[in-house]
Write a protein that holds these residues in place. Sequence first.
Motif, short mmCIF file in Angstrom:
data_model
loop_
_atom_site.label_atom_id
_atom_site.label_comp_id
_atom_site.label_asym_id
_atom_site.label_seq_id
_atom_site.Cartn_x
_atom_site.Cartn_y
_atom_site.Cartn_z
N ALA A 28 0.84 -1.20 0.00
CA ALA A 28 0.00 0.00 0.00
C ALA A 28 0.87 1.25 0.00
O ALA A 28 1.99 1.24 0.52
CB ALA A 28 -0.92 0.00 1.22
N TYR A 29 0.34 2.30 -0.60
CA TYR A 29 1.00 3.61 -0.59
C TYR A 29 0.06 4.60 0.10
O TYR A 29 -1.12 4.71 -0.27
CB TYR A 29 1.27 4.10 -2.01
CG TYR A 29 2.26 3.27 -2.78
CD1 TYR A 29 3.63 3.57 -2.76
CD2 TYR A 29 1.84 2.17 -3.53
CE1 TYR A 29 4.54 2.80 -3.47
CE2 TYR A 29 2.75 1.40 -4.25
CZ TYR A 29 4.10 1.72 -4.21
OH TYR A 29 4.99 0.95 -4.92
N THR A 30 0.58 5.33 1.07
CA THR A 30 -0.19 6.36 1.76
C THR A 30 0.57 7.66 1.58
O THR A 30 1.60 7.89 2.22
CB THR A 30 -0.35 6.02 3.26
OG1 THR A 30 -0.93 4.72 3.39
CG2 THR A 30 -1.25 7.03 3.95
N PRO B 37 3.85 14.94 10.81
CA PRO B 37 3.45 13.90 11.77
C PRO B 37 1.96 13.83 12.09
O PRO B 37 1.60 13.30 13.15
CB PRO B 37 4.24 14.31 13.01
CG PRO B 37 4.26 15.80 12.96
CD PRO B 37 4.38 16.14 11.50
N ASP B 38 1.09 14.33 11.22
CA ASP B 38 -0.35 14.22 11.47
C ASP B 38 -0.72 12.75 11.67
O ASP B 38 -0.45 11.91 10.79
CB ASP B 38 -1.10 14.80 10.27
CG ASP B 38 -2.59 14.97 10.53
OD1 ASP B 38 -3.20 14.08 11.14
OD2 ASP B 38 -3.15 15.99 10.08
N PRO B 39 -1.36 12.40 12.78
CA PRO B 39 -1.71 11.00 13.05
C PRO B 39 -2.55 10.36 11.95
O PRO B 39 -2.51 9.14 11.75
CB PRO B 39 -2.49 11.08 14.37
CG PRO B 39 -2.04 12.34 15.01
CD PRO B 39 -1.76 13.29 13.89
N ARG B 40 -3.33 11.18 11.24
CA ARG B 40 -4.23 10.61 10.23
C ARG B 40 -3.48 9.85 9.15
O ARG B 40 -4.00 8.85 8.61
CB ARG B 40 -5.06 11.72 9.59
CG ARG B 40 -6.10 12.34 10.52
CD ARG B 40 -6.82 13.49 9.86
NE ARG B 40 -5.92 14.63 9.64
CZ ARG B 40 -6.29 15.72 8.98
NH1 ARG B 40 -7.49 15.82 8.44
NH2 ARG B 40 -5.42 16.73 8.84
N ASP C 280 -4.54 1.20 8.43
CA ASP C 280 -5.81 0.69 7.92
C ASP C 280 -5.62 0.00 6.57
O ASP C 280 -6.24 -1.03 6.29
CB ASP C 280 -6.81 1.83 7.77
CG ASP C 280 -7.35 2.32 9.11
OD1 ASP C 280 -7.16 1.62 10.12
OD2 ASP C 280 -7.94 3.42 9.14
N ALA C 281 -4.76 0.57 5.73
CA ALA C 281 -4.52 -0.01 4.40
C ALA C 281 -3.91 -1.40 4.51
O ALA C 281 -4.09 -2.24 3.62
CB ALA C 281 -3.61 0.90 3.60
N LEU C 282 -3.18 -1.64 5.59
CA LEU C 282 -2.57 -2.96 5.82
C LEU C 282 -3.44 -3.86 6.69
O LEU C 282 -3.05 -5.00 6.97
CB LEU C 282 -1.20 -2.79 6.48
CG LEU C 282 -0.14 -2.03 5.69
CD1 LEU C 282 1.18 -1.99 6.46
CD2 LEU C 282 0.08 -2.65 4.31
#
Length: 248
Positions: free
Chosen positions: A168-170, A180-183, A190-192
């Motif tokens: 996955a790429y985020t 460093p935004d937690p989102r 979540d992608a993993l």
Amino acid sequence: MRESTSGDGRGGAARGALFDFSGTLFRIESAESWLRAAVEATGAALAGEDLARRARALEEAGALPGGAPAGAVPEELAEVWAARDRTAELHRAAYTGLARQVPLPHPELYDALYARHQQPAAWRPYPDAAAVLRELRRRGVRIAVVSNIGWDLRPVFRAHGLDPLVDAYTLSCEHGAQKPDPRLFLAACDALSLAPHETVMVGDDRRADAGAAAVGCRVRLVDHLPVERRPDGLRGVLELFPDRAGTG
């Protein structure tokens, strides 16, 4: 490789690895190589010591994405610079804005420089990147790339043969949030299909990447060095993922 920082303190073996892109898995070309490629693409008249001098000035201005950090960002660019990785438009505006602080003989060079850094040829994987990703995949580890960036880096991974090793790429510009935004870290987990405490964030930035600890990820930092000076900086990551097959 610098020490691992615990996230939420939960035990258990990690099952996922989140990797930063620039300075961790890949390194951008030198400023001189970057400028020379743009000169060749535009047919501009710039060479020799003049080219080398302007390349140094561009690097000192922080205009090369993935290169040396910007020193003093001009006041008129401060707001754009702070949010540069949230959208493609902000990213382009920030870096071309810094580049324009350096006089170049042909106006088209500024756009050519930005276009050049998006090309796979402008990036080199660290010597151990492929081997480490391949070994993690063999051990059943899920892998995501989590990057503050203003463009789609997937073609870089495809061109260098690493895309099949990434699940996955985020990317910040696709989520409107930058490390460093937690989102961004939560989106990668979540992608993993993993909880943060089941993952390790591997990066080179103590502020941006180590921010993953706030959501419960473990963190492992590597040194942001030229490719030639970091031949095996990623191999220590394998220590965090037991080889259940007992062969590695």
